[in-house]
Motif scaffolding. Structure first.
Motif, mmCIF file in Angstrom:
data_model
loop_
_atom_site.group_PDB
_atom_site.id
_atom_site.type_symbol
_atom_site.label_atom_id
_atom_site.label_comp_id
_atom_site.label_asym_id
_atom_site.label_seq_id
_atom_site.Cartn_x
_atom_site.Cartn_y
_atom_site.Cartn_z
ATOM 1 N N ASP A 151 0.834 -1.201 0.000
ATOM 2 C CA ASP A 151 0.000 0.000 0.000
ATOM 3 C C ASP A 151 0.863 1.243 0.000
ATOM 4 N N VAL A 152 1.896 1.218 0.857
ATOM 5 C CA VAL A 152 2.790 2.368 0.945
ATOM 6 C C VAL A 152 3.432 2.633 -0.411
ATOM 7 N N ALA A 153 3.924 1.558 -1.057
ATOM 8 C CA ALA A 153 4.593 1.725 -2.347
ATOM 9 C C ALA A 153 3.635 2.276 -3.386
ATOM 10 N N ALA A 154 2.421 1.708 -3.438
ATOM 11 C CA ALA A 154 1.458 2.145 -4.451
ATOM 12 C C ALA A 154 1.060 3.594 -4.206
ATOM 13 N N LEU A 155 0.784 3.914 -2.939
ATOM 14 C CA LEU A 155 0.395 5.295 -2.622
ATOM 15 C C LEU A 155 1.528 6.258 -2.938
ATOM 16 N N GLY A 156 2.742 5.856 -2.555
ATOM 17 C CA GLY A 156 3.902 6.723 -2.799
ATOM 18 C C GLY A 156 4.026 7.039 -4.273
ATOM 19 N N LEU A 157 3.902 6.004 -5.120
ATOM 20 C CA LEU A 157 4.047 6.221 -6.567
ATOM 21 C C LEU A 157 2.913 7.083 -7.096
ATOM 22 N N ALA A 158 1.692 6.813 -6.627
ATOM 23 C CA ALA A 158 0.549 7.585 -7.119
ATOM 24 C C ALA A 158 0.724 9.049 -6.744
ATOM 25 N N VAL A 159 1.182 9.280 -5.509
ATOM 26 C CA VAL A 159 1.393 10.663 -5.074
ATOM 27 C C VAL A 159 2.537 11.298 -5.874
ATOM 28 N N SER A 160 3.571 10.492 -6.196
ATOM 29 C CA SER A 160 4.653 11.032 -7.031
ATOM 30 C C SER A 160 4.111 11.507 -8.365
ATOM 31 N N ALA A 161 3.191 10.724 -8.940
ATOM 32 C CA ALA A 161 2.627 11.114 -10.227
ATOM 33 C C ALA A 161 1.883 12.439 -10.079
ATOM 34 N N LEU A 162 1.212 12.618 -8.928
ATOM 35 C CA LEU A 162 0.517 13.883 -8.668
ATOM 36 C C LEU A 162 1.513 15.028 -8.536
ATOM 37 N N LEU A 163 2.535 14.791 -7.686
ATOM 38 C CA LEU A 163 3.491 15.855 -7.383
ATOM 39 C C LEU A 163 4.299 16.232 -8.616
ATOM 40 N N LEU A 164 4.542 15.231 -9.473
ATOM 41 C CA LEU A 164 5.318 15.499 -10.677
ATOM 42 C C LEU A 164 4.629 16.579 -11.509
ATOM 43 N N GLY A 165 3.306 16.606 -11.455
ATOM 44 C CA GLY A 165 2.582 17.640 -12.176
ATOM 45 C C GLY A 165 2.913 19.014 -11.630
ATOM 46 N N LEU A 166 3.013 19.109 -10.284
ATOM 47 C CA LEU A 166 3.319 20.408 -9.682
ATOM 48 C C LEU A 166 4.778 20.768 -9.891
ATOM 49 N N GLY A 167 5.649 19.740 -9.873
ATOM 50 C CA GLY A 167 7.083 20.021 -9.992
ATOM 51 C C GLY A 167 7.625 19.682 -11.367
ATOM 52 N N SER A 168 6.820 19.848 -12.388
ATOM 53 C CA SER A 168 7.280 19.424 -13.715
ATOM 54 C C SER A 168 8.362 20.344 -14.263
ATOM 55 N N ALA A 169 8.665 21.429 -13.546
ATOM 56 C CA ALA A 169 9.757 22.301 -14.001
ATOM 57 C C ALA A 169 11.075 21.543 -14.002
ATOM 58 N N LEU A 170 11.261 20.625 -13.026
ATOM 59 C CA LEU A 170 12.541 19.909 -12.932
ATOM 60 C C LEU A 170 12.805 19.041 -14.153
ATOM 61 N N PRO A 171 11.879 18.133 -14.536
ATOM 62 C CA PRO A 171 12.158 17.367 -15.757
ATOM 63 C C PRO A 171 12.323 18.254 -16.989
#
Lengths: 475, 299, 97, 93
Positions: A446-466
């Motif tokens: 659960d932790v792994a799945a949630l972590g990845l899902a949240v990363s996908a969310l956060l990546l949208g906010l921090g897409s300046a880095l990529p």
């Protein structure tokens, strides 16, 4: 020691250690995955600070030797593999996760070999070297598919390996023709290849091989069975990362090929559109959750390939940056989804979509992670999927490519349709859940799945880095 | 000699066609092995003796043995052809067209340009005088390292799948003396191939394959210690090749600052040392790929 | 001297090829497996030995003789062993119920 | 008519033969064999391209490629055969 040489050596060494001793496999595997993530961050920082680097292995300059090209695109892909890897390793290290029936420790060497091969592939600037990395990747991925040891998984693994070998051989044939046409096989030869008939055939063969490996429509026949019959951790890796390796190489070649690679890009876009429709249709009709997610990979790979196909090479970077962002978003979201599906199936005892809402079981963290990942895959704000699609559509509108815009919208609507089949059942608390229904327990998965899902969310906010990293790409 | 080339390639195509069409498994595999030997001859004609040695030992030898092993276990050919006669003809026409296109594409090219002069110019600095070994172990050693990784992953995969192990049976009076002659000879020939690889055709892969052949003769004759501990030792030996190669690559970087960049003046020593460990590891890996691991208790 | 050696080599090689040809003919014409084995092992070994000897004469160097000799020895013992194994498995199968 | 041309023809022929068999046969072992033949055909056109008829020498770099290809191929073949055995074997019990 540079980060580049360590990041390719360390996983291979760890793979040897974990293959040699099943007893130390888990701690060594976890440490190596974590160290790889740290190295990936260092590598990205160095690229941001010092720009792209070229390392001539053994001091022999290309074309005689092989070069590592550490640029922004490579760094982004290595980071993607590292982040997904950490989550998958966390899930795999959970003792209670049902694992291989054949050999309990077999996951770790296969995963670490996959990681090492992917890092090597992202850095390599040589066509033949890419072929060899694909072979490691293919064998390790087949091992991951067969991990559960069931008859269905073994059959899927056999089909996967024979399709993969056929794909590799097409690639090798293309590399051989590239050698025959241009006399050398480093990536700097790609522009010259687009200028002769033989060179163009060679690039077409290489792209055909990559299409088999990326499961691009209509060469996707092996993929749904392989991805849906593997263990959850394996499916997550296969779908999120292994498929991306081939897409990455296609992108690299398309960037290097410049204007001459235009026919190949058109073919990619057309195949992508076909994949999107075919995959979505089958995902809509799937009766098992894992099969739905696997068909959704066909559709999403189609979307990414469409984005790469309409991107006009290195000259205009907006569109291919959007494609890379879609790749990242799909990697995180799809890995999260497979891990979540694994947990859901574990709690329910099956993965039939019609039986998802049961009265005695409340939705848990896995269902929530699935929903968040679905939001990212569909492309709602503020996820990375949204940013990627936004930039893509904006770029397409700029050049009046309305047909492609319509196709992207159609794909989005279809993905919303098939994913809501699951999400609507998962998250309904309402009257049909009995008052005394139990909650699923928290697990590492659960932790792994949630972590990845949240990363996908956060990546949208921090897409300046990529985007900042992708600016530093050698083309 | 053109006449010889034509006869050779015609024979080769005929053998390959037989291997792919004969209904009897054993006959088809026999044709495949013969095709392998004819291919080794073709490599000699194409001035590639290193590849010829590897093809004869690995392509024809080890692959043929693997096919024979599996044929016994899988049983006779099942399932008719895909589609009917017309489908077969359509496929034949398609494949024929493709191969004609390939011939046009390859024969229309001008041939090698950049590599031979580059290899010749840097041969001095590579530490060995056999250009193929220089490419494999120095100029493009990274390819070779990854190739060893492919072998290691295949080994891990086969160990995981755990096919039924090959059980040696009493094979009669002649096998023992045969093994007694062949095994020492194999060790001798392997050592010779390994050492000579620096200057003449040969090297780790050829030597490893010959050594594996000797080891298989031992296994099939049922001589020597067998059992879990030996298999485990062979597994470790098979995996060690990759570890040694990666370790050497990193050590070289520590010494010279270049990944896989051997210290100047000591290139030959480094190459021979790496090749020697690769030879043992390749031999153990090929042997295990054939015999399979010990059967696991729960099966 | 060298011309005579060369001629001798050619004669030996031709003779060897005749042997190999006879072996092939026998394989094709003989009725059952055991007699086929009989021609294969004997005529093949002899044919190969003659060809190798001829090749050594043609090359005219002692250094070339050694690997050729090795070839002949290996083919001889492996031919004998394989012939034995094949014959054995056939007789086993025939005597078995 | 030169040596490399003969081998170009043979290599293309082997490739076509293997592709035809891959398209028309379902038997696992035979498909694996066809993939092997395909790899040999590719190695043959590769080496024939590296062959220089004027000097009678072959470029060492494609030789190294062909050698690598042989070793990779035997690894994948062993894995495929092990899988085929497990699939075939399981149906019997």
């Amino acid at each position: 020691m540079t980060e580049a040489s360590l990041i390719v050596s360390l996983p291979l060494l760890a793979a040897v250690v974990t293959a040699a001793s099943a007893r130390v496999a888990r701690p060594v595997g976890l440490i190596a995955t974590a160290a790889n993530a740290a190295l990936a961050i260092l590598l990205a920082r160095r690229v941001l600070a010092e720009g792209a680097q070229v390392t001539h292995l053994g001091g022999w300059e290309a074309p005689l030797g092989i070069a590592f090209e550490t640029d922004g695109l490579a760094a982004v892909m290595i980071l993607m593999a590292a982040i997904v890897g950490v989550a998958v390793a966390v899930q795999a290290s959970d003792d209670r996760t049902p694992r291989s029936a054949t050999d309990p420790g077999a996951f770790w060497p296969l995963w670490l070999a996959t990681l090492g091969a992917m890092n090597a592939l992202f850095l390599s600037a040589d066509l033949f070297n890419l072929y060899v990395t694909f072979e490691i990747l293919g064998l390790a991925a087949v091992g991951l598919t067969a991990l559960t040891g069931t008859r269905r998984a073994l059959r899927a693994a056999f089909d996967y390996l024979s399709a993969g070998l056929a794909g590799s051989l097409l690639l090798l044939l293309g590399v051989a023709l590239a050698y025959a046409a241009a006399g050398q096989v480093d990536l700097s030869v790609v522009p010259a290849l687009t200028e002769s008939a033989q060179g163009r055939i060679s690039l077409a063969l290489i792209f055909a091989g990559l299409a088999v490996k990326a499961a691009l429509f209509p060469l996707h026949f092996w993929m749904p069975a392989a991805h849906s019959s593997a263990a959850p951790v394996a499916s997550a890796l296969l779908s999120a990362l292994v498929v991306k390796a081939a897409i990455y190489v296609a992108l690299r070649l398309s960037l290097d090929g410049g204007i001459g690679a235009e026919p190949l890009r058109v073919a990619m876009a057309a195949a992508g559109a076909g994949a999107m429709l075919w995959g979505s249709w089958h995902a809509l009709r799937a009766d098992r959750l894992k099969l739905l997610v696997a068909h959704s990979t066909v559709a999403q790979v189609g979307l990414i390939s469409l984005a790469l196909g309409v991107a006009p090479g290195a000259a205009d970077s907006t569109l291919w940056h959007a494609a890379v962002l879609l790749m990242l978003s799909h990697a995180f979201a799809k890995a999260a989804m497979f891990l979540a599906v694994g947990r859901i199936a574990e709690e329910l005892g099956h993965d039939r979509i019609s039986g998802l809402n049961r009265e005695e079981l409340r939705p848990g963290a896995a269902e929530f992670a699935f929903a968040v990942a679905a939001v990212s895959l569909i492309g709602l704000p503020p996820t990375a999927g949204f940013v990627g699609k936004w930039v893509l559509i904006e770029g397409l509108i700029d050049r009046d490519a309305w047909i492609w815009v319509a196709l992207v919208f159609a794909g989005t609507v279809l993905s919303a349709a098939y994913l809501s089949r699951v999400v609507s059942r998962c998250l309904r608390g309402g009257p049909h859940v009995a008052p005394g229904a139990r909650r699923p327990q928290w697990r590492a998965g659960d932790v792994a799945a949630l972590g990845l899902a949240v990363s996908a969310l956060l990546l949208g906010l921090g897409s300046a880095l990529p985007f900042a990293l992708l600016e530093i790409t050698v083309t | 000699m053109i006449a010889f080339d034509i006869v050779l390639t015609l024979g080769l195509l005929a053998c390959a066609a037989m291997a792919l069409t004969l209904r009897d498994r054993t006959a088809s595999i026999a044709a495949f092995v013969v095709a392998g030997l004819l291919i080794a001859l073709s490599w000699v004609r194409l001035a590639a003796p290193d590849v010829a040695l590897a093809e004869a030992a690995i392509g024809a030898g080890v692959t043929g043995a693997l096919f024979l092993r599996s044929a016994r276990r899988i049983g006779p050919i099942t399932g008719g052809p895909v589609g009917g006669m017309s489908a077969s003809i359509a496929a034949a026409l398609g494949a024929g067209g493709l191969s004609a296109a390939l011939f046009w594409a390859f024969a229309g090219t001008s041939g090698p340009v950049p590599y031979p002069p580059l290899v010749a110019a840097n041969l001095e600095a590579s530490g060995v005088t056999n250009p193929v070994t220089a490419v494999l172990l120095n100029f493009r050693a990274w390819d070779t390292l990854l190739e060893i990784a492919v072998l290691a992953v295949a080994l891990a995969l086969v160990v995981m799948l755990g096919p039924a192990p090959v059980v040696p049976r009493a094979l009669g009076e002649l096998v023992l003396p045969f093994a007694r002659i062949v095994v020492p000879l194999a060790i001798l020939v392997a050592g010779h191939l390994l050492w000579q690889g620096a200057t003449a055709p040969g090297g780790a892969f050829q030597a490893g394959a010959v050594l594996a052949g000797g080891m298989l003769a031992l296994v099939l004759a049922g001589i020597g210690p067998a059992g879990e501990r030996i298999v485990r030792g062979a597994l470790l030996l098979g995996l060690a090749g990759l570890a040694v190669f990666v370790g050497a690559a990193l050590a070289a970087e520590g010494l010279t600052g270049r990944f896989l960049g051997y210290p100047a003046g000591a290139e030959k020593a480094w190459i021979i040392a790496i090749e020697a460990s690769l030879t043992l590891s390749i031999a153990a890996t090929l042997c295990l790929l054939f015999t399979g691991p010990v059967r696991r208790p729960h099966q | 001297m060298s011309a005579a050696l060369f001629g001798l080599g050619l004669v030996l090689m031709s003779l060897g090829i005749v042997f190999l040809f006879v072996a092939a003919l026998g394989l094709w014409r003989l009725p059952d497996l055991l007699s086929r084995l009989h021609v294969l092992t004997k005529a093949d070994t002899a044919g190969l030995a003659l060809v190798a000897l001829g090749a050594a004469c043609v090359s005219g160097s002692l250094a070339a003789l050694l690997p050729l000799l090795l070839c002949v020895v290996l083919v001889a013992i492996s031919g004998a062993t394989i012939g034995h194994l094949v014959a054995r498995s056939v007789t086993r199968r025939e005597t078995a119920p | 008519m030169t040596t490399d041309l003969v081998y170009h023809v043979a290599g293309a022929g082997l490739t076509g033969l293997a592709l035809w068999r891959l398209a028309t046969c379902r038997d696992a072992l035979r498909r694996i064999m066809a993939l092997n033949v395909l790899a040999i055909g590719i190695a043959m056109v590769l080496l024939a391209s590296g062959f220089d008829a004027a000097t009678g020498r072959t470029d060492p770099v494609p030789q190294a490629f062909a050698l690598t290809g042989i070793v990779v191929l035997v690894s994948v073949t062993a894995a495929l055969l092990a899988l085929a055995e497990r699939i075939g074997g399981r149906s019997n019990d």
